[in-house]
Design an enzyme around this catalytic site. Structure first.
Site: not given
Ligand code: ASP
Length: 302
Positions: A173, A202-203, A224-226
């Site tokens: 990301t 949707v994240g 960024t992340g989970h």
């Molecule tokens: N946070 C993003 C999502 O969950 C993914 C990521 O940061 O790699 O859509």
């Protein structure tokens, strides 16, 4: 990992970008960092010439979306159906204007469409078909999905489908935060989300206060992340509140990532800049590639 004693930035302008929390192995790290460095330099050149923080973060994120090593725009990861569904948002700290798109179809630069949402000002966030329709009405042509889908994205989907569950997230990301010469801050984030996500998922990235937030009274942050975890703790909202109280961006970033682990057991990373141009970053993943450039300095890492 940056220590509190190594505070970055602090000049009249500054920018930091990230290329996603995750685990970028071996020789790919250098390539990732080079992409981040190029994007941060582009943004810093514009800031030095008087561009707004808003323009600078959009410029940086477009460069990262166009770089196929990142999970945004070209190179975005795929849903279980093998399609791209893109999330992006941008926010201005000067007046709290925000614009975002989510579950957007195949468009080359989702962040430019998010910027258009902000500019137009009627709504903050458009989803799926409505986002595609808004984009087309504002002059953004959809592209052949094949031009956005890389072999690496196909491989990641195949392994996610093979395991029968999405990867924790795809990594890669992208995001940028900046402070301009007039003292305004802005944040932008763009992603394909998770490999093997269900269609319609949707994240955090396009949601103000989750993946993206900016307020001149505190600063700007991109996470960024989970995504599910970041949404549940409203990560950037909490971080910016700490900046409003006067915490330094490095301490605030670290606290936000600790909170993400403690409260919901998720991992990730974040970048931040405060209204004084001081820069912070933290991650709990093996890597989060990043690059920063400010009046009088630049550095990068993973
Ligand atoms: N946070 C993003 C999502 O969950 C993914 C990521 O940061 O790699 O859509």
């Amino acid at each position: 990992m940056i220590r509190a004693s190594e505070l970055l930035g602090g000049g009249r302008f500054g920018v930091i970008v990230h290329g996603g929390a995750g685990d970028v192995g071996g020789e790919r790290v250098e390539r990732h960092v080079a992409g981040c460095r190029a994007a941060a330099r582009l943004a810093a050149e514009e800031l030095a010439a008087g561009a707004s923080a808003l323009d600078a973060v959009v410029r940086a994120v477009i460069a990262l979306e166009d770089d196929p090593v990142f999970n945004a725009g070209t190179g975005a990861c795929l849903t279980t159906a093998g399609s791209v569904e893109l999330d992006a948002a941008v926010m201005s700290g000067e007046d709290l204007r925000a614009g975002g798109v989510c579950a957007l179809g195949p468009f080359k630069n989702p962040i430019a469409i998010a910027r258009e949402v902000l500019q137009e000002g009627r709504h903050v966030l458009y989803a799926a078909d409505g986002a595609d329709a808004f984009a087309q009405a504002r002059g953004f042509p959809p592209v052949d999905p094949a031009t956005l889908i890389t072999e690496a994205a196909r491989d990641k989907l195949a392994s996610a489908l093979g395991r029968g569950e999405p990867e924790p997230w795809a990594g890669g990301t992208v995001g940028a935060v900046a402070r301009d010469l007039r003292g305004h801050v802005a944040a932008a984030t763009s992603t394909g989300g998770m490999s093997g996500k269900r269609p319609g998922r949707v994240g955090d990235s396009p949601i103000p206060g989750a993946g993206t937030y900016a307020d001149d009274r505190g600063g700007a942050a991109s996470a960024t992340g989970h995504g599910e975890g970041i949404l549940r703790v409203a990560l950037t909202a909490g971080l910016i509140e700490a900046l409003r109280r006067g915490d330094d961006p490095q301490a605030a970033s670290r606290a936000a990532i600790e909170e993400l682990a403690l409260r919901v057991g998720s991992t990730g990373g974040v970048i931040a800049i405060d209204a004084r141009g001081r820069i912070g970053l933290a991650r709990s993943t093996n890597t989060m590639t990043w690059a920063a450039a400010w009046e009088g300095g630049e550095t990068a890492g993973a």
